[in-house]
Scaffold this active site. Structure first.
Site, PDB file in Angstrom:
ATOM      1  N   ARG A  99       0.840  -1.199   0.000  1.00  0.00           N
ATOM      2  CA  ARG A  99       0.000   0.000   0.000  1.00  0.00           C
ATOM      3  C   ARG A  99       0.877   1.252   0.000  1.00  0.00           C
ATOM      4  O   ARG A  99       0.560   2.244  -0.659  1.00  0.00           O
ATOM      5  CB  ARG A  99      -0.929   0.002   1.216  1.00  0.00           C
ATOM      6  CG  ARG A  99      -1.784   1.261   1.301  1.00  0.00           C
ATOM      7  CD  ARG A  99      -2.769   1.231   2.453  1.00  0.00           C
ATOM      8  NE  ARG A  99      -3.525   2.489   2.520  1.00  0.00           N
ATOM      9  CZ  ARG A  99      -4.540   2.700   3.332  1.00  0.00           C
ATOM     10  NH1 ARG A  99      -4.955   1.753   4.156  1.00  0.00           N
ATOM     11  NH2 ARG A  99      -5.163   3.862   3.329  1.00  0.00           N
ATOM     12  N   ASN A 153     -10.422  -4.728  -1.106  1.00  0.00           N
ATOM     13  CA  ASN A 153     -10.327  -3.642  -2.074  1.00  0.00           C
ATOM     14  C   ASN A 153      -9.314  -3.956  -3.169  1.00  0.00           C
ATOM     15  O   ASN A 153      -8.496  -4.863  -3.008  1.00  0.00           O
ATOM     16  CB  ASN A 153      -9.908  -2.359  -1.342  1.00  0.00           C
ATOM     17  CG  ASN A 153     -11.100  -1.605  -0.793  1.00  0.00           C
ATOM     18  OD1 ASN A 153     -12.120  -1.481  -1.459  1.00  0.00           O
ATOM     19  ND2 ASN A 153     -10.968  -1.089   0.416  1.00  0.00           N
ATOM     20  N   CYS A 175     -19.067  -2.391   0.161  1.00  0.00           N
ATOM     21  CA  CYS A 175     -18.191  -1.319   0.638  1.00  0.00           C
ATOM     22  C   CYS A 175     -18.901  -0.576   1.759  1.00  0.00           C
ATOM     23  O   CYS A 175     -20.116  -0.359   1.697  1.00  0.00           O
ATOM     24  CB  CYS A 175     -17.865  -0.367  -0.509  1.00  0.00           C
ATOM     25  SG  CYS A 175     -16.848   1.053  -0.007  1.00  0.00           S
ATOM     26  N   ASP A 176     -18.143  -0.169   2.765  1.00  0.00           N
ATOM     27  CA  ASP A 176     -18.756   0.514   3.903  1.00  0.00           C
ATOM     28  C   ASP A 176     -18.681   2.038   3.812  1.00  0.00           C
ATOM     29  O   ASP A 176     -19.213   2.726   4.666  1.00  0.00           O
ATOM     30  CB  ASP A 176     -18.126   0.051   5.221  1.00  0.00           C
ATOM     31  CG  ASP A 176     -16.627   0.340   5.294  1.00  0.00           C
ATOM     32  OD1 ASP A 176     -16.041   0.716   4.266  1.00  0.00           O
ATOM     33  OD2 ASP A 176     -16.049   0.173   6.378  1.00  0.00           O
ATOM     34  N   HIS A 206     -16.835   3.603  -4.729  1.00  0.00           N
ATOM     35  CA  HIS A 206     -16.076   4.824  -4.428  1.00  0.00           C
ATOM     36  C   HIS A 206     -16.294   5.890  -5.501  1.00  0.00           C
ATOM     37  O   HIS A 206     -15.448   6.756  -5.714  1.00  0.00           O
ATOM     38  CB  HIS A 206     -14.572   4.532  -4.291  1.00  0.00           C
ATOM     39  CG  HIS A 206     -14.235   3.808  -3.022  1.00  0.00           C
ATOM     40  ND1 HIS A 206     -12.945   3.472  -2.679  1.00  0.00           N
ATOM     41  CD2 HIS A 206     -15.014   3.362  -2.008  1.00  0.00           C
ATOM     42  CE1 HIS A 206     -12.952   2.843  -1.517  1.00  0.00           C
ATOM     43  NE2 HIS A 206     -14.192   2.768  -1.083  1.00  0.00           N
ATOM     44  N   TYR A 270     -15.089   9.928  -2.103  1.00  0.00           N
ATOM     45  CA  TYR A 270     -13.931   9.578  -2.921  1.00  0.00           C
ATOM     46  C   TYR A 270     -13.911  10.299  -4.262  1.00  0.00           C
ATOM     47  O   TYR A 270     -12.886  10.312  -4.950  1.00  0.00           O
ATOM     48  CB  TYR A 270     -13.883   8.064  -3.152  1.00  0.00           C
ATOM     49  CG  TYR A 270     -13.288   7.297  -2.001  1.00  0.00           C
ATOM     50  CD1 TYR A 270     -11.988   6.814  -2.054  1.00  0.00           C
ATOM     51  CD2 TYR A 270     -14.023   7.056  -0.845  1.00  0.00           C
ATOM     52  CE1 TYR A 270     -11.435   6.106  -0.993  1.00  0.00           C
ATOM     53  CE2 TYR A 270     -13.489   6.365   0.219  1.00  0.00           C
ATOM     54  CZ  TYR A 270     -12.191   5.889   0.141  1.00  0.00           C
ATOM     55  OH  TYR A 270     -11.653   5.198   1.193  1.00  0.00           O
ATOM     56  N   ARG A 290      -1.318   8.136   3.741  1.00  0.00           N
ATOM     57  CA  ARG A 290      -2.344   7.490   4.566  1.00  0.00           C
ATOM     58  C   ARG A 290      -1.819   6.180   5.175  1.00  0.00           C
ATOM     59  O   ARG A 290      -2.170   5.849   6.315  1.00  0.00           O
ATOM     60  CB  ARG A 290      -3.589   7.232   3.705  1.00  0.00           C
ATOM     61  CG  ARG A 290      -4.713   6.504   4.414  1.00  0.00           C
ATOM     62  CD  ARG A 290      -5.309   7.299   5.544  1.00  0.00           C
ATOM     63  NE  ARG A 290      -6.273   6.485   6.281  1.00  0.00           N
ATOM     64  CZ  ARG A 290      -6.610   6.688   7.551  1.00  0.00           C
ATOM     65  NH1 ARG A 290      -6.082   7.687   8.236  1.00  0.00           N
ATOM     66  NH2 ARG A 290      -7.479   5.906   8.138  1.00  0.00           N
TER      67      ARG A 290
END
Length: 447
Positions: A99, A153, A175-176, A206, A270, A290
């Site tokens: 990531r 994801n 997706c939350d 998103h 997003y 992030r």
């Protein structure tokens, strides 16, 4: 199909048991045993050492709260997937090390670095596809009647890949993020939570918009919400946002800017990455993204709390709490188990849900959930602005999956260059060439 009160108990597997979201899911399951009773809870992860830290604390929590539930944490897929009713998938292929790469390589080139959007999201998608498909194959082999609810994801690319590779599988991609926003909407208008709202929403994961929001009496809440969002975005502040990290504060506030582009709808947060990429990059630190925040906060806090629980031998004073991620996935299990036909969002093949969008697009729309899975609801035509954006972004996602299936360098370059976040094909190629080297252990060899 089960009926409430018939004594049936369920077996749940959390695939990605080492995730920092796992404790929240466990607590939500334990808090809802009267509605969704369990007989077994299992964890599965290929990183046994990481999973064990969560599992040791979970074992103590279960002994104190529900000792009758059988618990197993394993790295053996046969043991994990045998005799389960629901699989909750939340894997991160490459973990935070990759990531970090997804975020920092694009930023080095002046492009948004984010884990699910732009080049970083595409890179992550190519890693996630084989991982999620592998989980589906295990489920179909060892528990063919089970349902998989997938949070892994980037959900849009994963959903497109599973649509092609596993067309008859019982996987539902979810997706939350919209769920968390709807909880904020409820707070803004003075309601308890998202379950007191009715809504219409369409788009991609998103990448979507609310066209209508009502309360359960049918009162139109859009005027009040629009007025608030135009000034504050989805930021609430005060006790509600106590502990919300700075990057999320900026994201919630920036919804006001995205809303200004189309005041007839309410946007997913997003969308800021696609509509204001220059501004996002200007406010980004290419050396501290992030990923670093997650490591410093959520990652550190979750594993520290697990260690404390194990050391003290009790979870009675734990600071773990259920969150949007956990409550939504458990609500979905309950809706499927008891055929409730509750209205919730899912990422599914379009097939006419948005009438002027490719029927094979994997769109995010409201569905009625029952024992046979999701039944999509028709959202009508997308407005021209949204239709154009959806078509472009859906093409990016399809090209990314083409690249994975065909091992095609050109298709992946096309995906990078078509993405609205990337300024031109030269920048796309430069980022892609670096991404290929960084992902050599995860991506197919591109030709």
């Amino acid at each position: 199909m089960a009926k409430r009160g018939d004594g049936k108990k369920f077996s749940v597997l959390i695939a990605g048991g080492g995730s920092t979201y796992t404790p929240g899911i466990v607590l939500t399951l334990l808090n809802g045993l009267d509605k969704f009773p369990l007989r077994k809870l299992k964890f599965y992860d290929i990183d046994g050492e990481r999973q064990e830290k969560i599992a040791e604390a979970t074992e103590i929590l279960l002994k104190e709260r529900a000792p009758e539930i059988e618990f197993l944490a394993t790295t053996d897929p046969e043991k994990a997937f045998t005799d389960v009713d629901f699989v909750m998938a939340q894997i991160r292929v490459g973990k935070y090390a990759m990531r970090d790469v997804d975020e920092k390589i694009p930023l080095k080139h002046g492009v948004v670095g984010q884990e699910t959007t732009g080049p970083g999201g595409i890179a992550y998608g190519l890693r996630s596809i084989p991982g999620v498909i592998g989980l589906v194959k295990y489920m179909e082999k060892y528990s063919p009647d089970a349902w998989m609810l997938n949070y892994s994801n980037p959900a849009a690319i994963v959903a497109e890949a599973t649509r092609r590779e596993c067309p008859n599988s019982k996987i539902i991609n979810i997706c939350d993020m919209p769920i968390g926003i709807m909880d904020r909407m409820a707070e803004i208008v003075g309601l308890k939570d998202r379950n007191e709202l009715d809504f219409r929403y369409y788009g991609l994961n998103h990448f979507g918009w609310w066209t209508d929001v009502w309360d359960k009496e049918g009162n139109n809440l859009m005027p009040e919400l629009k007025e608030y969002v135009s000034k504050n975005g989805y930021w609430i502040g005060g006790d509600y946002d106590k502990g919300t990290e700075a990057s999320w504060e900026a994201t919630f506030k920036m919804a006001a800017d995205t809303f200004a582009l189309d005041p007839t709808t309410l946007p997913n947060t997003y969308l800021k990455y696609y509509m204001y990429p220059t501004q996002v990059v200007e406010h980004s630190d290419p050396h501290h993204t992030r990923t670093d925040e997650v490591r410093e906060h959520r990652e550190k806090n979750v594993f520290s709390e697990c260690k404390r629980i194990v050391k003290e031998g009790t979870a009675k004073d734990t600071n773990f709490v259920p969150d949007d991620h956990s409550t939504y996935i458990v609500d979905l299990c309950e809706a499927i188990a008891y055929n409730t036909h509750q209205r919730m969002l899912a990422i599914i093949p379009n097939e006419g849900a948005i009438s002027n969008i490719d029927p094979t697009a994997t769109v995010e729309v409201p569905c009625l959930f029952g024992s046979n899975g999701p039944e999509r609801l028709a959202m009508g035509e997308a407005a021209q602005y949204q239709a154009g954006m959806i078509t472009e972004q859906n093409s990016v996602e399809k090209l990314a999956v083409d690249a994975w299936q065909q091992h095609s360098y050109t298709k992946l370059w096309q995906a990078f260059s078509l993405c609205k976040i990337v300024p031109d094909a030269k920048v796309a190629k430069d980022i892609l060439d670096e991404m290929i080297i960084a992902n050599k252990d995860y991506w197919p060899e591109l030709k």
